[in-house]
Design a protein around this motif. Sequence first.
Motif, mmCIF file in Angstrom:
data_model
loop_
_atom_site.group_PDB
_atom_site.id
_atom_site.type_symbol
_atom_site.label_atom_id
_atom_site.label_comp_id
_atom_site.label_asym_id
_atom_site.label_seq_id
_atom_site.Cartn_x
_atom_site.Cartn_y
_atom_site.Cartn_z
ATOM 1 N N GLY A 1 13.907 8.419 22.446
ATOM 2 C CA GLY A 1 12.592 8.554 21.844
ATOM 3 C C GLY A 1 12.588 7.694 20.598
ATOM 4 N N ALA A 2 11.426 7.202 20.227
ATOM 5 C CA ALA A 2 11.335 6.340 19.049
ATOM 6 C C ALA A 2 10.333 6.910 18.059
ATOM 7 N N ILE A 3 10.726 6.858 16.805
ATOM 8 C CA ILE A 3 9.823 7.220 15.717
ATOM 9 C C ILE A 3 9.516 5.928 14.975
ATOM 10 N N ILE A 4 8.263 5.526 15.036
ATOM 11 C CA ILE A 4 7.823 4.327 14.344
ATOM 12 C C ILE A 4 7.187 4.788 13.038
ATOM 13 N N VAL A 5 7.910 4.563 11.949
ATOM 14 C CA VAL A 5 7.489 5.069 10.645
ATOM 15 C C VAL A 5 6.675 3.977 9.946
ATOM 16 N N ALA A 6 5.427 4.297 9.674
ATOM 17 C CA ALA A 6 4.522 3.321 9.062
ATOM 18 C C ALA A 6 3.541 4.028 8.131
ATOM 19 N N GLY A 7 4.062 4.943 7.343
ATOM 20 C CA GLY A 7 3.203 5.760 6.493
ATOM 21 C C GLY A 7 3.222 5.377 5.035
ATOM 22 N N GLY A 8 3.663 4.153 4.743
ATOM 23 C CA GLY A 8 3.761 3.729 3.354
ATOM 24 C C GLY A 8 2.408 3.550 2.674
ATOM 25 N N GLN A 9 2.463 3.301 1.397
ATOM 26 C CA GLN A 9 1.243 3.174 0.593
ATOM 27 C C GLN A 9 0.895 1.721 0.263
ATOM 28 N N SER A 10 1.627 0.763 0.807
ATOM 29 C CA SER A 10 1.366 -0.669 0.582
ATOM 30 C C SER A 10 1.372 -1.028 -0.896
ATOM 31 N N GLN A 11 2.248 -0.413 -1.661
ATOM 32 C CA GLN A 11 2.303 -0.654 -3.102
ATOM 33 C C GLN A 11 2.700 -2.089 -3.441
ATOM 34 N N ARG A 12 3.599 -2.673 -2.669
ATOM 35 C CA ARG A 12 4.057 -4.031 -2.976
ATOM 36 C C ARG A 12 3.035 -5.088 -2.594
ATOM 37 N N MET A 13 1.989 -4.694 -1.869
ATOM 38 C CA MET A 13 0.947 -5.653 -1.473
ATOM 39 C C MET A 13 -0.380 -5.341 -2.168
ATOM 40 N N ASP A 14 -0.285 -4.722 -3.338
ATOM 41 C CA ASP A 14 -1.472 -4.402 -4.143
ATOM 42 C C ASP A 14 -2.523 -3.639 -3.349
ATOM 43 N N GLY A 15 -2.083 -2.686 -2.529
ATOM 44 C CA GLY A 15 -3.003 -1.828 -1.799
ATOM 45 C C GLY A 15 -3.508 -2.396 -0.488
ATOM 46 N N VAL A 16 -3.169 -3.646 -0.152
ATOM 47 C CA VAL A 16 -3.574 -4.227 1.131
ATOM 48 C C VAL A 16 -2.620 -3.705 2.187
ATOM 49 N N ASP A 17 -3.168 -3.065 3.203
ATOM 50 C CA ASP A 17 -2.321 -2.479 4.240
ATOM 51 C C ASP A 17 -1.945 -3.536 5.269
ATOM 52 N N LYS A 18 -0.706 -3.967 5.212
ATOM 53 C CA LYS A 18 -0.226 -5.027 6.098
ATOM 54 C C LYS A 18 -0.174 -4.614 7.563
ATOM 55 N N LEU A 19 -0.105 -3.326 7.858
ATOM 56 C CA LEU A 19 0.056 -2.854 9.236
ATOM 57 C C LEU A 19 -1.028 -3.347 10.180
#
Length: 143
Positions: A18-36
């Motif tokens: 099974g895979a857990i794809i963790v993508a719940g970050g806050q995009s702090q290093r991209m000044d709030g732009v969500d790279k996902l």
Amino acid sequence: MSGLDSSLPAGGSDGRAGAIIVAGGQSQRMDGVDKLFLPILGKPLLSYTLTAFEASAVVHSMVLVLSASNLDQGNELVLKHGFRKVAKVCEGGDTRQESVRLGLEQLAPLPWIIVHDGARPCLESSIIERGMKEAARWGSAIA
């Protein structure tokens, strides 16, 4: 999974994961732009990660862990691209550790668990399968 040695210790030869794809970050290093969900060659960045896991013969089920603000967009992405192995899209926690735990709670029991950062799209199913082969050999592995 082809290539696994059935003479490995108990549990080592069962390549179902099974895979857990963790993508719940806050995009702090991209000044709030969500790279996902930024388009890369016409597709959202996250779709490349999910495609690799979808194509892997060893991955039977996935949980996509996102921030609360991305849940709708994540569900839409899964439906639009037909990611059949994504069993659940769930909200993450305040830390990476808590997000992984929340993902584990949603994942069906399987002999192996793969944890991957959703914002790391340079992945192919062959890397996943080589990692599983090494995990079966040694008990765990890091790609």
